[in-house]
Write a protein that holds these residues in place. Structure first.
Motif, short mmCIF file in Angstrom:
data_model
loop_
_atom_site.label_atom_id
_atom_site.label_comp_id
_atom_site.label_asym_id
_atom_site.label_seq_id
_atom_site.Cartn_x
_atom_site.Cartn_y
_atom_site.Cartn_z
N CYS A 442 0.76 -1.24 0.07
CA CYS A 442 0.01 -0.05 0.03
C CYS A 442 1.05 1.35 -0.03
O CYS A 442 1.88 1.12 0.78
CB CYS A 442 -0.73 -0.17 1.17
N LYS A 444 0.33 3.99 1.25
CA LYS A 444 0.14 4.92 2.38
C LYS A 444 0.82 3.76 3.61
O LYS A 444 1.36 4.41 4.50
CB LYS A 444 -1.13 5.06 2.73
N CYS A 445 0.47 2.54 3.88
CA CYS A 445 0.74 1.87 4.99
C CYS A 445 1.90 0.92 4.78
O CYS A 445 2.46 0.19 5.60
CB CYS A 445 -0.59 1.08 5.37
N CYS A 484 -6.43 -1.78 -0.06
CA CYS A 484 -5.65 -2.24 1.37
C CYS A 484 -6.19 -2.43 2.50
O CYS A 484 -7.43 -1.90 2.74
CB CYS A 484 -4.59 -0.78 1.71
N CYS A 487 -6.21 0.56 5.06
CA CYS A 487 -6.79 2.03 4.89
C CYS A 487 -7.91 1.97 3.98
O CYS A 487 -8.53 3.18 3.75
CB CYS A 487 -5.60 2.91 4.69
ZN ZN Z 1 -2.80 1.20 3.17
#
Ligand code: ZN
Ligand code: ANZ
Length: 824
Positions: A442, A444-445, A484, A487
């Protein structure tokens, strides 16, 4: 009907059908019964059963059938190691989908195994390419991730620059791509690893508990783990604040370190050469060497090459300034990737110093004597007494290692350290036909594991196989594009798949309950059946598979599934099947097709020949003549039993004849030998030759029929026992004869005959055992033991072994009933 021809085809089909329909070899856990788990390495479904398989599975079948007859609850399963590269290569070459190719091959090979009459619990068949199996690979992966046993780091892969794809080691042929013949390079890619090194110490220590594993395999495992006790020592770099840490097992030689070596991958290099006039030459050398596959750089024959960095390091013991080189033979994946070079006492450094005219300084001399003053011919690598080593001079190497390590620890520039050759297990494959690694990337994560409830991550079916441009999975958007789990944003699925050694690391546990759906393992079934009592397979698996299989057992124990620490009590590694002096293989064109042999002679003959031709650990030379011989022997048994059948109905009574009494002795001796050979020695060849002798004795008794009515009970006992003891080797003919004797039930679960120890006693004689004419032992053997057996027994004496091991047996001289001399 009696006395008719030996129609193996009809007989074999009949009994295979009956075993199948009556589920003769299917088992369930029964705490009231002793269990026996007989396991053979599962085959890769490549298309055809070959003679190596026939050998492996015939050996297993004798053992399984024997223990069935001994009254054990026997688990004897089979399955398919069905994921892996050949299926994908077939897809690239012939456009057939890997799943389809695999299923077709399994169909065919299953049929071939059936035709050999193996006593498998077919209901437990496992196919590792099905999601209901590989989902648990994913599940274990996640559990291991939670425990810090899974991680991702840069790892090396073989890269074909023209196909733009990662190649498996098997796809690299002589340093070139199997498809396009381009030269293969090495590249670094992020890869997934299992932290097997966390278990290195236990894997090593527990080898000592494997009493019934071949020494050879244990030694190979020990070497593979390769524990080295030594020290790490820091060398400051002159006029900088860089420090270089080396790993050495010979800190006692540190006063003889005349230069320092770095691996081309060592991260300090750019900083070290920055702004120096050597910079471009060094960086050029580094980039060239880094492309060379590790396998080549590890070779002992590698031409040692290096380049001076322009930098110097300071020896923390002597304060001496020594030059730093980058050298091709230093590997980054061992120790620290940096070495203090001591040319006087290390072969490789000696070669390097000679080549680049670097000083060679002797600091260790032999304990009893001097080294030639005019200089060394080669490195003196043994332990000795220290000289020219400051305050440590005069100490033995052993003492010096202890004292100098302590000293370095006190002064803070070194410490004791244990290093292993064993590396973490790189499980990433940039391939389609494997278990998808259950991870999501991901933006972001970062890396996010697939939630357990979303397992299995199933391989997509619609994929294109071109062999170029990387992993086929990368080009399947429906697979790659995902969300994801953390998120909910857009994310990408990992497309690496797992090494198929993962599949074969725990299949033996799955057999104990292959259908369980809500867990990978049925704990109570596993606890009943495990450990495996005997594991049979090729010695080519001595290291990797057997190590991973041991590793998984320990991990699954720690996850609470198993009570055992080692998977298999006994290991039998079989030799190869060879023909005309070479391993039977398609590429050599010397393959004998099992199907053709079964058509011509029947499965019983093929099994009997293969078991008779050599003891299991040795290579087996294929011989058409030998197959004929096995066939004729079965015909002899067939005729014998059929000839005597009408006799058994006759009225019995009175004393037996002396010939019958003799036959009875022979029978009991044979039963005993067969039992010992199967159960203890695992030497099926000598068991079969004992049965052959019994049949000869029978013929000696006479083919014409019983001599007196008093012989009838002995004949009945002898014939029935003959058929029973033959049955593990040649089960179809045995069942047929058994039925003709009037038995309604299959003999598969009939008790194995027992012997009367008094009757089974053999006349013992003493054989003197010599090696190169010198007395090395004595053997007590039965009078009629064959030369071959005596040779084997002699070679297995520990004393003899210590004289013979490592050398080639040239000749064996046998003086019958007296002496055997092994010339090496
Ligand atoms: Zn994520
Ligand atoms: C100095 C020395 C002096 C060494 C001497 C040997 C003999 P084993 O025993 O197999 O563990 N070494 C360390 N790291 C290395 C690397 N990454 N690539 C190549 N060689 C490396 O080997 C340990 C020895 O191998 C170490 O001890 C080091 O050389 C070398 F008379 O240090 B020795």
């Amino acid at each position: 009907m009696k006395g008719d021809r030996y129609d193996f085809k009809k007989i074999e089909e009949k009994w295979q059908k009956r075993w199948w329909e009556e589920r003769v070899f299917e088992v369930t856990e029964d705490p009231g019964k002793k269990k026996y788990y007989c396991l053979e390495m599962l085959p890769y479904p490549s298309g055809d059963i070959h003679m190596g398989h026939v050998r492996n599975y015939s050996i297993g079948d004798v053992i399984a059938r024997y223990f069935f007859m001994k009254g054990y609850n026997v688990l004897h399963p089979i399955g398919w190691d069905a994921l892996g590269l050949p299926a994908e290569n077939a897809a690239i070459k012939h456009g057939i989908h890997p799943a389809e190719w695999t299923m077709k091959n399994i169909e065919r090979m299953r049929g071939q195994l059936r035709r050999l009459g193996f006593s498998y619990a077919w209901e437990r068949e496992v196919n590792t390419s099905l999601p209901d199996y590989y989902r648990w690979n994913q599940w274990f992966f996640l559990k291991m991730w939670e425990r810090g046993l899974v991680y991702r780091k840069l790892g090396r892969v073989n890269w074909c620059p023209s196909c733009q794809t990662v190649l498996a080691n098997e796809q690299v042929e002589g340093g070139r791509c199997w498809r396009c013949d381009s030269e293969v390079e090495e590249r670094e890619l992020p890869q997934w690893f299992f932290r097997i090194t966390a278990y290195a110490e236990e894997l090593l220590a527990d080898i000592d508990t494997l009493k019934d594993w071949p020494e050879r395999v244990k030694t190979m495992q020990r070497n593979w783990i390769g524990k080295s006790v030594g020290a790490r020592v820091s060398f400051p770099v002159s006029s900088s604040d860089i420090e270089i840490e080396v790993f050495t097992t010979r800190i006692d030689t540190i006063y003889g370190a005349t230069f320092l070596l770095l691996s081309p991958e060592h991260p300090v290099i750019p900083e070290l050469v920055k702004g120096k006039k050597e910079e471009s030459e060094v960086l050029h050398f580094v980039s060239r060497e880094r492309k060379i596959p590790y396998s080549l750089r590890k070779a002992e024959t590698l031409e040692k090459e290096g380049v001076f960095t322009g930098a110097y390091a300071v020896n923390p013991f002597s304060g001496e300034r020594i030059p730093i080189f980058v050298a091709n033979y230093i590997l980054m994946d061992y120790g620290t990737g940096a070495v203090m070079a001591v040319p006087a006492h290390d072969e490789r450094d000696f070669e390097f110093a000679r080549k680049y005219q670097l000083p060679i300084r002797i600091v260790v001399k032999p304990k009893d004597g001097e080294l030639a003053p005019e200089g060394l011919e080669k490195a003196f690598t043994e332990y000795g007494v220290l000289i020219d080593s400051g305050e440590f001079s005069g100490l033995s190497s052993e003492e010096a290692i202890a004292r100098m390590t302590e000293y370095a620890e006190e002064k803070g520039f070194g410490k004791r350290s244990v290093d292993y050759r064993l590396k973490d297990w790189g499980i990433s494959r940039q391939r389609y036909w494997g278990t998808p690694i259950p991870m999501i990337h991901c933006p972001k994560c970062g890396v996010v594991p697939v939630p357990y409830e979303d397992l299995p991550v199933v391989l997509p079916r619609d994929v294109e196989f071109s062999g170029v441009g990387g992993n086929p999975l990368d080009k399947v958007p429906e697979f790659v594009e995902t969300t994801c789990p953390k998120c909910g944003g857009k994310a990408k699925r990992e497309t690496d798949t797992m090494d198929t050694f993962v599949d074969s690391s725990w299949y033996f546990i799955r057999y104990t309950d292959p259908k369980i759906e809500d867990a990978p393992i049925n704990v109570s079934a596993a606890s009943y059946w495990l450990p495996v009592d005997i594991y049979i397979g090729g010695v080519e698996h001595a290291v990797m598979h057997l190590l991973y299989f041991r590793f998984f057992t320990k991990v699954l124990r720690d996850l609470g599934f198993l009570e055992i620490s080692e998977p298999a009590v006994r290991l039998l590694t079989q030799g190869m099947v060879i023909k005309d002096g070479a391993k039977m293989s398609k590429s050599k064109g010397n393959v004998v097709d099992p199907d053709e042999m079964i058509d011509r002679y029947g499965a019983d003959t093929v099994r009997l020949f293969i078991l008779f031709a050599a003891p299991p650990e040795r290579d087996l030379e294929w011989s058409d003549f030998g197959v004929e011989g096995a066939y004729r022997f079965l015909i002899r048994v067939w005729r014998l039993v059929n000839r005597f059948l009408p006799e058994l109905e006759k009225e019995a009574g009175g004393e037996p004849s002396p010939e019958a009494v003799k036959l009875r002795r022979k029978l009991h001796q044979t039963i005993k030998r067969v039992m010992v050979d199967i159960e203890e020695r695992l030497h099926f060849n000598t068991a079969i030759s004992a049965i052959m002798e019994l049949v000869n004795e029978f013929y000696d008794y006479g083919e014409k029929g019983s001599k007196t009515p008093g012989d009838i009970p002995i004949l009945k006992e002898a014939l029935e026992s003959l058929v029973l003891i033959l049955s593990p080797f040649a089960p179809h003919i045995a069942e047929e004869l058994w039925e003709r004797m009037g038995h309604k039930e299959s003999l598969a679960h009939h008790p194995f005959p027992s012997y009367d120890p008094e009757l089974a006693k053999e006349e013992l004689i003493t054989i003197v055992v010599q090696v190169n004419g010198k007395l090395r032992g004595r053997l007590e053997v039965a009078e009629d033991t064959s030369e071959e057996e005596i040779k084997e027994l002699a070679l297995s004496l520990p004393k003899v072994r210590s004289y013979v091991e490592g050398s080639k047996v040239r000749r064996v001289v046998y003086v019958p009933k007296k002496l055997i001399n092994i010339v090496v």
